[in-house]
Design a protein around this motif. Sequence first.
Motif, PDB file in Angstrom:
ATOM      1  N   ASN A 179      15.531 -15.189   6.520  1.00 11.29           N
ATOM      2  CA  ASN A 179      14.207 -14.695   6.922  1.00 11.29           C
ATOM      3  C   ASN A 179      14.313 -13.272   7.491  1.00 11.29           C
ATOM      4  OD1 ASN A 179      15.641 -15.688   9.121  1.00 11.29           O
ATOM      5  ND2 ASN A 179      13.948 -16.935   9.929  1.00 11.29           N
ATOM      6  N   TYR A 180      15.296 -13.068   8.338  1.00 11.95           N
ATOM      7  CA  TYR A 180      15.465 -11.759   8.991  1.00 11.95           C
ATOM      8  C   TYR A 180      15.814 -10.672   7.963  1.00 11.95           C
ATOM      9  CZ  TYR A 180      17.250  -8.312  12.350  1.00 11.95           C
ATOM     10  OH  TYR A 180      17.477  -7.166  13.086  1.00 11.95           O
ATOM     11  N   ALA A 181      16.800 -10.972   7.097  1.00 13.44           N
ATOM     12  CA  ALA A 181      17.204  -9.976   6.097  1.00 13.44           C
ATOM     13  C   ALA A 181      16.047  -9.660   5.152  1.00 13.44           C
ATOM     14  CB  ALA A 181      18.421 -10.483   5.326  1.00 13.44           C
ATOM     15  N   ALA A 182      15.283 -10.684   4.779  1.00 14.93           N
ATOM     16  CA  ALA A 182      14.132 -10.453   3.896  1.00 14.93           C
ATOM     17  C   ALA A 182      13.090  -9.565   4.587  1.00 14.93           C
ATOM     18  CB  ALA A 182      13.512 -11.784   3.486  1.00 14.93           C
ATOM     19  N   SER A 183      12.881  -9.791   5.876  1.00 10.12           N
ATOM     20  CA  SER A 183      11.898  -8.961   6.596  1.00 10.12           C
ATOM     21  C   SER A 183      12.357  -7.510   6.650  1.00 10.12           C
ATOM     22  CB  SER A 183      11.648  -9.512   8.002  1.00 10.12           C
ATOM     23  OG  SER A 183      12.723  -9.232   8.896  1.00 10.12           O
ATOM     24  N   LYS A 184      13.655  -7.287   6.829  1.00 11.14           N
ATOM     25  CA  LYS A 184      14.148  -5.913   6.938  1.00 11.14           C
ATOM     26  C   LYS A 184      14.169  -5.238   5.561  1.00 11.14           C
ATOM     27  CE  LYS A 184      14.703  -5.954  11.395  1.00 11.14           C
ATOM     28  NZ  LYS A 184      13.922  -5.076  12.287  1.00 11.14           N
ATOM     29  N   GLY A 185      14.489  -5.997   4.510  1.00 14.01           N
ATOM     30  CA  GLY A 185      14.361  -5.450   3.155  1.00 14.01           C
ATOM     31  C   GLY A 185      12.922  -5.057   2.871  1.00 14.01           C
ATOM     32  N   GLY A 186      11.989  -5.856   3.369  1.00 15.79           N
ATOM     33  CA  GLY A 186      10.565  -5.549   3.204  1.00 15.79           C
ATOM     34  C   GLY A 186      10.174  -4.280   3.937  1.00 15.79           C
ATOM     35  N   ILE A 187      10.735  -4.109   5.116  1.00 16.39           N
ATOM     36  CA  ILE A 187      10.433  -2.892   5.892  1.00 16.39           C
ATOM     37  C   ILE A 187      10.858  -1.653   5.103  1.00 16.39           C
ATOM     38  CG2 ILE A 187      11.193  -1.550   7.921  1.00 16.39           C
ATOM     39  CD1 ILE A 187      11.196  -4.271   9.453  1.00 16.39           C
ATOM     40  N   ASN A 188      11.988  -1.743   4.424  1.00 14.55           N
ATOM     41  CA  ASN A 188      12.471  -0.583   3.664  1.00 14.55           C
ATOM     42  C   ASN A 188      11.433  -0.134   2.628  1.00 14.55           C
ATOM     43  OD1 ASN A 188      14.205   1.370   2.517  1.00 14.55           O
ATOM     44  ND2 ASN A 188      14.964  -0.123   1.044  1.00 14.55           N
ATOM     45  N   MET A 189      10.940  -1.041   1.803  1.00 15.28           N
ATOM     46  CA  MET A 189       9.985  -0.635   0.765  1.00 15.28           C
ATOM     47  C   MET A 189       8.609  -0.335   1.347  1.00 15.28           C
ATOM     48  SD  MET A 189      11.458  -0.070  -1.973  1.00 15.28           S
ATOM     49  CE  MET A 189      10.100   0.184  -3.091  1.00 15.28           C
ATOM     50  N   MET A 190       8.238  -1.032   2.410  1.00 12.32           N
ATOM     51  CA  MET A 190       6.963  -0.713   3.057  1.00 12.32           C
ATOM     52  C   MET A 190       7.003   0.699   3.624  1.00 12.32           C
ATOM     53  SD  MET A 190       4.939  -2.675   6.116  1.00 12.32           S
ATOM     54  CE  MET A 190       6.099  -2.184   7.391  1.00 12.32           C
ATOM     55  N   MET A 191       8.069   1.002   4.362  1.00 15.24           N
ATOM     56  CA  MET A 191       8.200   2.320   4.990  1.00 15.24           C
ATOM     57  C   MET A 191       8.168   3.425   3.936  1.00 15.24           C
ATOM     58  SD  MET A 191      10.584   4.906   5.419  1.00 15.24           S
ATOM     59  CE  MET A 191      12.208   4.242   5.077  1.00 15.24           C
ATOM     60  N   ARG A 192       8.935   3.243   2.854  1.00 13.50           N
ATOM     61  CA  ARG A 192       9.012   4.318   1.847  1.00 13.50           C
ATOM     62  C   ARG A 192       7.700   4.477   1.081  1.00 13.50           C
ATOM     63  NH1 ARG A 192      13.807   2.684  -1.638  1.00 13.50           N
ATOM     64  NH2 ARG A 192      13.674   4.773  -2.537  1.00 13.50           N
ATOM     65  N   SER A 193       7.012   3.357   0.846  1.00 15.12           N
ATOM     66  CA  SER A 193       5.735   3.443   0.132  1.00 15.12           C
ATOM     67  C   SER A 193       4.670   4.105   1.002  1.00 15.12           C
ATOM     68  CB  SER A 193       5.279   2.034  -0.294  1.00 15.12           C
ATOM     69  OG  SER A 193       6.243   1.458  -1.154  1.00 15.12           O
ATOM     70  N   ILE A 194       4.656   3.773   2.292  1.00 18.69           N
ATOM     71  CA  ILE A 194       3.706   4.438   3.195  1.00 18.69           C
ATOM     72  C   ILE A 194       4.057   5.927   3.274  1.00 18.69           C
ATOM     73  CG2 ILE A 194       2.779   4.570   5.538  1.00 18.69           C
ATOM     74  CD1 ILE A 194       3.631   1.600   5.889  1.00 18.69           C
ATOM     75  N   ALA A 195       5.356   6.215   3.395  1.00 21.48           N
ATOM     76  CA  ALA A 195       5.784   7.621   3.510  1.00 21.48           C
ATOM     77  C   ALA A 195       5.309   8.425   2.303  1.00 21.48           C
ATOM     78  CB  ALA A 195       7.312   7.693   3.639  1.00 21.48           C
ATOM     79  N   GLN A 196       5.452   7.822   1.128  1.00 23.85           N
ATOM     80  CA  GLN A 196       5.008   8.510  -0.093  1.00 23.85           C
ATOM     81  C   GLN A 196       3.500   8.773  -0.051  1.00 23.85           C
ATOM     82  OE1 GLN A 196       4.331   6.271  -3.716  1.00 23.85           O
ATOM     83  NE2 GLN A 196       6.103   7.297  -4.611  1.00 23.85           N
ATOM     84  N   GLU A 197       2.754   7.774   0.412  1.00 24.05           N
ATOM     85  CA  GLU A 197       1.285   7.886   0.408  1.00 24.05           C
ATOM     86  C   GLU A 197       0.770   8.915   1.409  1.00 24.05           C
ATOM     87  OE1 GLU A 197      -0.650   4.092   0.181  1.00 24.05           O
ATOM     88  OE2 GLU A 197      -2.554   4.891   0.948  1.00 24.05           O
ATOM     89  N   VAL A 198       1.412   9.008   2.563  1.00 20.44           N
ATOM     90  CA  VAL A 198       0.860   9.879   3.617  1.00 20.44           C
ATOM     91  C   VAL A 198       1.578  11.224   3.747  1.00 20.44           C
ATOM     92  CG1 VAL A 198      -0.001   7.882   4.903  1.00 20.44           C
ATOM     93  CG2 VAL A 198       2.235   8.861   5.506  1.00 20.44           C
ATOM     94  N   ALA A 199       2.618  11.436   2.951  1.00 14.77           N
ATOM     95  CA  ALA A 199       3.339  12.723   3.024  1.00 14.77           C
ATOM     96  C   ALA A 199       2.414  13.919   2.774  1.00 14.77           C
ATOM     97  CB  ALA A 199       4.518  12.730   2.044  1.00 14.77           C
ATOM     98  N   PRO A 200       1.462  13.833   1.831  1.00 15.70           N
ATOM     99  CA  PRO A 200       0.564  14.985   1.624  1.00 15.70           C
ATOM    100  C   PRO A 200      -0.260  15.336   2.861  1.00 15.70           C
ATOM    101  CG  PRO A 200       0.464  13.483  -0.250  1.00 15.70           C
ATOM    102  CD  PRO A 200       1.241  12.775   0.822  1.00 15.70           C
ATOM    103  N   LEU A 201      -0.422  14.375   3.785  1.00 14.88           N
ATOM    104  CA  LEU A 201      -1.150  14.657   5.036  1.00 14.88           C
ATOM    105  C   LEU A 201      -0.216  15.223   6.106  1.00 14.88           C
ATOM    106  CD1 LEU A 201      -3.048  11.228   5.242  1.00 14.88           C
ATOM    107  CD2 LEU A 201      -3.954  13.402   4.372  1.00 14.88           C
ATOM    108  N   HIS A 202       1.036  15.393   5.733  1.00 16.50           N
ATOM    109  CA  HIS A 202       2.088  15.808   6.678  1.00 16.50           C
ATOM    110  C   HIS A 202       2.248  14.797   7.804  1.00 16.50           C
ATOM    111  CE1 HIS A 202       4.487  19.505   8.259  1.00 16.50           C
ATOM    112  NE2 HIS A 202       5.170  18.386   8.339  1.00 16.50           N
ATOM    113  N   ILE A 203       2.181  13.548   7.435  1.00 11.51           N
ATOM    114  CA  ILE A 203       2.585  12.469   8.345  1.00 11.51           C
ATOM    115  C   ILE A 203       3.952  12.003   7.867  1.00 11.51           C
ATOM    116  CG2 ILE A 203       2.126  10.107   9.142  1.00 11.51           C
ATOM    117  CD1 ILE A 203      -0.888  10.735   8.684  1.00 11.51           C
ATOM    118  N   ARG A 204       4.901  11.949   8.770  1.00 14.26           N
ATOM    119  CA  ARG A 204       6.271  11.562   8.409  1.00 14.26           C
ATOM    120  C   ARG A 204       6.568  10.129   8.852  1.00 14.26           C
ATOM    121  NH1 ARG A 204      10.396  13.761  10.420  1.00 14.26           N
ATOM    122  NH2 ARG A 204       9.584  14.650  12.350  1.00 14.26           N
TER     123      ARG A 204
END
Length: 282
Positions: A179-204
């Motif tokens: 459960n823990y490893a799956a949650s952290k793997g999920g954080i990786n793709m969530m974080m990168r997908s959000i980063a991609q979406e909001v980078a044009p707003l200069h949110i890091r």
Amino acid sequence: MTDTNSPAARLAQRPYAQTLTGHKALVTGASSGIGRATALGLARAGADVVINYIGPAAGAEEVAQEITALGRRALTIAADVAQEDAVEQMFATALREFGTLHAVVSNAGLQRDSGFTEMTLEQWNTVMAVNLTGQFLTTRAAVREFKRRGPQEDITIALGKIVCMSSVHQVIPWGGHVNYAASKGGINMMMRSIAQEVAPLHIRVNAVAPGAIRTPINHDAWATPEAYQALLKLIPNGRIGEPDDIARAVAWLLSDDSDYVTGATLYVDGGMTLYPGFATGG
Ligand code: BGC
């Protein structure tokens, strides 16, 4: 950390550069462990800090007192990050008191360990709710606030900055902790997908992936000399991490010094992800 001349002790004594002057920051799960050290580290770097916690208030109050003693503002807010209304209320209170936020650390996390076939749905759901949904709710509220507020270039080059607390287990499979490893793997793709979406707003949006850090969550892995020796086999650097090792990495990712960094995971693990077994095998 008993040896006052150890590398970790020497690092802990070093002052933080004042890279977060004028910043209003929020750290979830800040009453103990990595969250506590991060809240203190951000204050040492010049930020005023909202300390989110759940359960008894004593730990959070202690962190607040330490931050106040550093000459910074501190505000404690109890909220379960897995609950949408609680996260929304937490941000409303933080914004009422601090005006805005420039930096948010989505840190709150827990383990509910079990062998796979014995793992209950409740253990699975609890870990997903806090570690993954909690980061979704916290990060969403942060991005909404950065967009509402608009630029404050005298304080921060970016519109806003977020650090998601991940783990080496976003890449290292961990039996007995599915459960823990799956949650952290999920954080990786969530974080990168959000980063991609909001980078044009200069949110890091970035992540820190700690290895074994001396906190209550993994007490059994370091508390006895036998356990500690076994743990060191996994850490090329030769020592367990201290919470302040993580705080310093978070402070850098939230500062303007890392302005061109987004969607990155910074492993702070003493080399745990370097497959230490292969130094002598393979
Ligand atoms: C876990 C700890 C563990 C460490 C290294 C962390 O994410 O919370 O319990 O010691 O990873 O395995």
